[in-house]
Scaffold this motif. Structure first.
Motif, PDB file in Angstrom:
ATOM      1  N   TYR A  47       9.657 -18.774 -42.896  1.00  9.43           N
ATOM      2  CA  TYR A  47       8.254 -18.439 -42.677  1.00  9.43           C
ATOM      3  C   TYR A  47       7.782 -17.490 -43.777  1.00  9.43           C
ATOM      4  O   TYR A  47       8.585 -16.799 -44.416  1.00  9.43           O
ATOM      5  N   ILE A 113       4.329 -17.864 -35.790  1.00 12.60           N
ATOM      6  CA  ILE A 113       5.292 -17.153 -34.963  1.00 12.60           C
ATOM      7  C   ILE A 113       5.013 -15.661 -35.028  1.00 12.60           C
ATOM      8  O   ILE A 113       4.624 -15.141 -36.081  1.00 12.60           O
ATOM      9  N   GLU A 184       6.312 -18.423 -30.416  1.00 18.11           N
ATOM     10  CA  GLU A 184       5.805 -19.491 -31.282  1.00 18.11           C
ATOM     11  C   GLU A 184       4.524 -20.079 -30.709  1.00 18.11           C
ATOM     12  O   GLU A 184       4.437 -20.341 -29.498  1.00 18.11           O
TER      13      GLU A 184
END
Length: 226
Positions: A47, A113, A184
């Motif tokens: 991420y 997230i 998430e």
């Protein structure tokens, strides 16, 4: 989507100014595939931040936390590649923790997230864990934009056991986290509002969390599996 195994190796960090391109090429083309090829490593997710530093968050899902002290993994740490030797010194503000999966629920994999770093106040571990698993994560999972929730607890012994040639390449030693909540979702604004309403500092400290509590938001870049 639930975690693929019972262990997680989680990282947060920045890189030195101007090093992003080289770091990304090494990480995506060599390092992540190399790690996922280790027996017991099941999947990697990477991420990038939607706001504050650190820029990168990623984690490896493993069969168990014991995978992170297996002979095969320790052999990789002891033998960094030439590209790794060139790249690891650019890592900054680094946190790395081996974690046990305490709870993991969800049928989907979210495009955004939230990472919530926290830990229990003295004597309130059971209280905090019970509230998180019995109330907070269940409520979060019922939100229409949330697709998965996870509670991870760091294992300091496993995290620090190996003093390897690869770790010696870092500019500073890895910091550790105690517990991590991962939430998430499909929408950044909705995820931020849910965290503010349900998992704010006041709510967490009332249920036994100790400060500081660190919240970050990231968007998914990559899922890599065997």
């Amino acid at each position: 989507m639930t975690m693929a195994g019972q262990g997680v190796l989680a990282f947060w960090h920045d890189v030195a100014a101007g090093s992003d391109g080289e770091f990304d090429q090494w990480h995506l083309r060599e390092h992540i595939p190399e790690r996922v090829a280790v027996p017991g490593f099941l999947r990697a997710r990477r991420y990038t931040t939607l706001g504050d530093s650190p820029r990168y968050f990623y984690f490896y899902e493993t069969e168990s936390v014991d995978t992170l002290q297996s002979p095969a993994y320790l052999a990789r740490l002891a033998d960094p590649t030439p590209w790794t030797k060139r790249t690891m010194p650019v890592v900054r503000n680094n946190k790395r923790t081996a974690c046990r999966v305490v709870e993991s629920k969800g049928a989907g994999l979210g495009g955004v997230i939230a990472t919530l770093e926290l830990g229990p106040a003295a004597g309130r571990e059971e209280e905090l864990r019970a509230w998180l698993t019995g109330t907070a994560l269940r409520s979060a999972g019922e939100h229409p934009t949330i697709v998965a929730t996870h509670l991870l607890e760091g294992d300091a012994g496993v995290s620090t056991a190996a003093v390897s040639d690869e770790k010696k390449l870092l500019a500073t030693p890895d910091a550790l986290v105690r517990w991590v909540l991962l939430i998430e979702g499909i929408d950044h604004a909705a995820l931020a509002a849910m965290c503010r309403d349900l998992l704010g500092t006041d709510a967490l400290t009332r249920r036994g969390a100790a400060e500081p509590i660190t919240l970050g938001f990231y968007r998914l870049q990559l899922v890599y599996s065997k």
